[in-house]
Design a protein around this motif. Structure first.
Motif, PDB file in Angstrom:
ATOM      1  N   ARG A  81      40.803  48.081  34.663  1.00  0.00           N
ATOM      2  CA  ARG A  81      40.892  46.560  34.737  1.00  0.00           C
ATOM      3  C   ARG A  81      42.312  46.004  34.234  1.00  0.00           C
ATOM      4  NH1 ARG A  81      35.515  45.417  31.113  1.00  0.00           N
ATOM      5  NH2 ARG A  81      36.765  47.013  30.048  1.00  0.00           N
ATOM      6  N   PHE A  82      42.847  46.605  32.955  1.00  0.00           N
ATOM      7  CA  PHE A  82      43.936  46.222  32.532  1.00  0.00           C
ATOM      8  C   PHE A  82      44.901  46.251  33.820  1.00  0.00           C
ATOM      9  CE2 PHE A  82      48.137  46.853  30.912  1.00  0.00           C
ATOM     10  CZ  PHE A  82      48.265  45.677  30.285  1.00  0.00           C
ATOM     11  N   LEU A  83      45.152  47.423  34.478  1.00  0.00           N
ATOM     12  CA  LEU A  83      46.071  47.747  35.303  1.00  0.00           C
ATOM     13  C   LEU A  83      45.803  46.704  36.623  1.00  0.00           C
ATOM     14  CD1 LEU A  83      48.203  49.660  36.931  1.00  0.00           C
ATOM     15  CD2 LEU A  83      46.174  50.675  37.922  1.00  0.00           C
ATOM     16  N   MET A  84      44.480  46.466  36.902  1.00  0.00           N
ATOM     17  CA  MET A  84      44.347  45.347  38.043  1.00  0.00           C
ATOM     18  C   MET A  84      44.728  43.941  37.779  1.00  0.00           C
ATOM     19  SD  MET A  84      40.748  46.755  39.571  1.00  0.00           S
ATOM     20  CE  MET A  84      39.742  47.351  38.383  1.00  0.00           C
ATOM     21  N   ILE A  85      44.513  43.397  36.501  1.00  0.00           N
ATOM     22  CA  ILE A  85      44.860  42.150  36.179  1.00  0.00           C
ATOM     23  C   ILE A  85      46.457  41.880  35.684  1.00  0.00           C
ATOM     24  CG2 ILE A  85      44.434  40.341  34.239  1.00  0.00           C
ATOM     25  CD1 ILE A  85      41.568  41.376  34.136  1.00  0.00           C
ATOM     26  N   LYS A  86      46.894  43.145  35.334  1.00  0.00           N
ATOM     27  CA  LYS A  86      48.295  43.129  35.012  1.00  0.00           C
ATOM     28  C   LYS A  86      49.299  42.406  35.967  1.00  0.00           C
ATOM     29  CE  LYS A  86      50.852  46.285  36.059  1.00  0.00           C
ATOM     30  NZ  LYS A  86      51.799  46.232  37.076  1.00  0.00           N
ATOM     31  N   PRO A  87      48.985  42.638  37.349  1.00  0.00           N
ATOM     32  CA  PRO A  87      49.999  41.956  38.316  1.00  0.00           C
ATOM     33  C   PRO A  87      49.949  40.645  38.400  1.00  0.00           C
ATOM     34  CG  PRO A  87      48.954  43.972  39.420  1.00  0.00           C
ATOM     35  CD  PRO A  87      48.241  43.622  37.876  1.00  0.00           C
ATOM     36  N   THR A  88      48.975  39.881  37.766  1.00  0.00           N
ATOM     37  CA  THR A  88      48.576  38.528  37.871  1.00  0.00           C
ATOM     38  C   THR A  88      49.775  37.791  36.579  1.00  0.00           C
ATOM     39  OG1 THR A  88      46.389  38.329  38.434  1.00  0.00           O
ATOM     40  CG2 THR A  88      47.171  36.716  37.100  1.00  0.00           C
ATOM     41  N   THR A 134      50.075  34.552  44.783  1.00  0.00           N
ATOM     42  CA  THR A 134      49.782  35.631  44.723  1.00  0.00           C
ATOM     43  C   THR A 134      49.212  36.345  43.419  1.00  0.00           C
ATOM     44  OG1 THR A 134      51.370  36.267  46.430  1.00  0.00           O
ATOM     45  CG2 THR A 134      50.647  38.133  45.056  1.00  0.00           C
ATOM     46  N   ALA A 135      49.435  35.687  42.235  1.00  0.00           N
ATOM     47  CA  ALA A 135      49.031  35.699  40.897  1.00  0.00           C
ATOM     48  C   ALA A 135      47.492  35.657  40.873  1.00  0.00           C
ATOM     49  CB  ALA A 135      49.729  35.421  39.968  1.00  0.00           C
ATOM     50  N   VAL A 136      47.207  34.256  41.489  1.00  0.00           N
ATOM     51  CA  VAL A 136      45.654  33.774  41.374  1.00  0.00           C
ATOM     52  C   VAL A 136      44.890  34.668  42.471  1.00  0.00           C
ATOM     53  CG1 VAL A 136      44.438  32.128  42.202  1.00  0.00           C
ATOM     54  CG2 VAL A 136      46.490  31.541  41.053  1.00  0.00           C
ATOM     55  N   ALA A 137      45.485  35.154  43.467  1.00  0.00           N
ATOM     56  CA  ALA A 137      44.891  35.895  44.442  1.00  0.00           C
ATOM     57  C   ALA A 137      44.379  37.274  43.944  1.00  0.00           C
ATOM     58  CB  ALA A 137      45.385  36.002  45.696  1.00  0.00           C
ATOM     59  N   ASN A 138      45.342  37.879  43.154  1.00  0.00           N
ATOM     60  CA  ASN A 138      45.063  39.126  42.411  1.00  0.00           C
ATOM     61  C   ASN A 138      44.089  39.035  41.386  1.00  0.00           C
ATOM     62  OD1 ASN A 138      46.244  41.999  41.710  1.00  0.00           O
ATOM     63  ND2 ASN A 138      46.239  40.912  39.847  1.00  0.00           N
ATOM     64  N   LEU A 139      44.045  37.872  40.495  1.00  0.00           N
ATOM     65  CA  LEU A 139      43.247  37.759  39.454  1.00  0.00           C
ATOM     66  C   LEU A 139      41.850  37.710  40.105  1.00  0.00           C
ATOM     67  CD1 LEU A 139      42.706  37.346  36.620  1.00  0.00           C
ATOM     68  CD2 LEU A 139      42.992  35.152  36.750  1.00  0.00           C
ATOM     69  N   VAL A 140      41.440  37.052  41.319  1.00  0.00           N
ATOM     70  CA  VAL A 140      40.139  36.830  42.059  1.00  0.00           C
ATOM     71  C   VAL A 140      39.657  37.991  42.504  1.00  0.00           C
ATOM     72  CG1 VAL A 140      39.131  35.622  43.975  1.00  0.00           C
ATOM     73  CG2 VAL A 140      40.554  34.469  42.319  1.00  0.00           C
ATOM     74  N   VAL A 141      40.548  38.891  43.254  1.00  0.00           N
ATOM     75  CA  VAL A 141      40.067  40.005  43.922  1.00  0.00           C
ATOM     76  C   VAL A 141      39.902  41.177  42.634  1.00  0.00           C
ATOM     77  CG1 VAL A 141      40.972  41.848  45.440  1.00  0.00           C
ATOM     78  CG2 VAL A 141      41.466  39.445  45.835  1.00  0.00           C
ATOM     79  N   ALA A 142      40.689  41.289  41.844  1.00  0.00           N
ATOM     80  CA  ALA A 142      40.527  42.158  40.539  1.00  0.00           C
ATOM     81  C   ALA A 142      39.076  41.874  40.054  1.00  0.00           C
ATOM     82  CB  ALA A 142      41.531  41.994  39.503  1.00  0.00           C
ATOM     83  N   LEU A 143      38.825  40.707  39.672  1.00  0.00           N
ATOM     84  CA  LEU A 143      37.489  40.381  38.974  1.00  0.00           C
ATOM     85  C   LEU A 143      36.328  40.295  39.690  1.00  0.00           C
ATOM     86  CD1 LEU A 143      38.870  37.847  36.450  1.00  0.00           C
ATOM     87  CD2 LEU A 143      38.704  40.125  36.135  1.00  0.00           C
ATOM     88  N   ALA A 144      36.615  39.511  40.998  1.00  0.00           N
ATOM     89  CA  ALA A 144      35.122  39.310  41.945  1.00  0.00           C
ATOM     90  C   ALA A 144      34.870  40.323  43.062  1.00  0.00           C
ATOM     91  CB  ALA A 144      35.422  38.030  42.534  1.00  0.00           C
ATOM     92  N   PHE A 145      36.120  41.166  43.688  1.00  0.00           N
ATOM     93  CA  PHE A 145      36.098  41.942  44.538  1.00  0.00           C
ATOM     94  C   PHE A 145      36.742  43.376  44.262  1.00  0.00           C
ATOM     95  CE2 PHE A 145      36.304  37.685  45.939  1.00  0.00           C
ATOM     96  CZ  PHE A 145      35.132  37.562  46.823  1.00  0.00           C
ATOM     97  N   PRO A 150      42.612  47.921  45.328  1.00  0.00           N
ATOM     98  CA  PRO A 150      43.602  48.956  45.651  1.00  0.00           C
ATOM     99  C   PRO A 150      44.291  48.676  47.221  1.00  0.00           C
ATOM    100  CG  PRO A 150      41.913  50.123  44.702  1.00  0.00           C
ATOM    101  CD  PRO A 150      41.321  48.763  44.958  1.00  0.00           C
ATOM    102  N   LEU A 151      43.273  48.318  48.163  1.00  0.00           N
ATOM    103  CA  LEU A 151      43.661  47.504  49.284  1.00  0.00           C
ATOM    104  C   LEU A 151      44.636  46.530  49.295  1.00  0.00           C
ATOM    105  CD1 LEU A 151      43.942  48.057  52.279  1.00  0.00           C
ATOM    106  CD2 LEU A 151      41.444  46.827  52.415  1.00  0.00           C
ATOM    107  N   PHE A 152      43.902  45.501  48.431  1.00  0.00           N
ATOM    108  CA  PHE A 152      44.747  44.258  48.192  1.00  0.00           C
ATOM    109  C   PHE A 152      45.982  44.357  47.676  1.00  0.00           C
ATOM    110  CE2 PHE A 152      46.296  40.824  45.393  1.00  0.00           C
ATOM    111  CZ  PHE A 152      46.037  39.790  46.111  1.00  0.00           C
TER     112      PHE A 152
END
Length: 194
Positions: A81-88, A134-145, A150-152
């Motif tokens: 989860r840290f890795l997924m949110i970090k790009p935001t 892109t930061a917002v989209a990353n956060l949404v995908v990381a938390l909700a989808f 990884p594809l995103f």
């Protein structure tokens, strides 16, 4: 074509570590392998600039910091989860850095700054907005989808940058030609009679 290569080269070079990381992750490489490869690429970019006695660009430092930070966090925490949110966080930092006036002028030949510097400045703010989105989209995908993350991360950031780059490059070239035509336009009859 020369203008395109002049613009693409530094952009790819500045972001090489992040590009390597994202492409490998998108291709299904492990997080550790993608992080190591991205770190090596980012260190090589900054090292190349230092060896050539040139000051590394801010985006080169950000790319290096982003990859090194993700490497350390991933290896220390093992928490995906840290890795997924970090790009935001990183995209927001990059967006903030892009709010500086004139930062895009290094992507055009110096003689074109007087012609289209104003357009480049406006596009600098467009790039900042795209990075924030892109930061917002990353956060949404990381938390909700989460399963789609990884594809995103492997596709969207690169595809959105490539799309904006195409629009940006075409717009700058069109405006350059239109402004040149406007300058030459009144002189065209005189040039034809000489």
């Amino acid at each position: 074509m020369k203008s395109l290569l002049y613009a693409v080269g530094p952009l790819v070079f500045d972001s090489l570590g992040v590009i390597v990381f994202a492409v490998l992750l998108g291709l299904g490489a492990s997080v550790v392998a993608a992080t190591i490869a991205g770190t090596v690429a980012a260190v090589a970019v900054v090292g190349w600039e230092v060896v050539r006695a040139r000051r590394p660009a801010p985006l080169q430092w950000i790319s290096l910091a982003m990859v090194l930070f993700s490497a350390a966090a991933t290896l220390l925490t093992g928490d995906p989860r840290f890795l997924m949110i970090k790009p935001t966080i990183v995209y927001l930092i990059v967006a903030a850095a892009m709010l500086r006036r004139g930062w895009m002028n290094r992507y055009i030949p110096p003689e074109q700054v007087a012609e289209v510097g104003d357009v480049m400045e406006r596009f600098g703010f467009v790039w900042a907005a795209m990075m924030a989105a892109t930061a917002v989209a990353n956060l949404v995908v990381a938390l909700a989808f989460t399963p789609w993350w990884p594809l995103f991360i492997g596709v969207f950031p690169l595809a959105s940058k490539a799309g904006l780059f195409a629009v940006h490059f075409a717009t700058v070239q069109y405006i350059r030609r239109a402004r040149a035509q406007r300058r030459i336009g009144p002189l065209a009859p005189m040039l034809a009679t000489e």
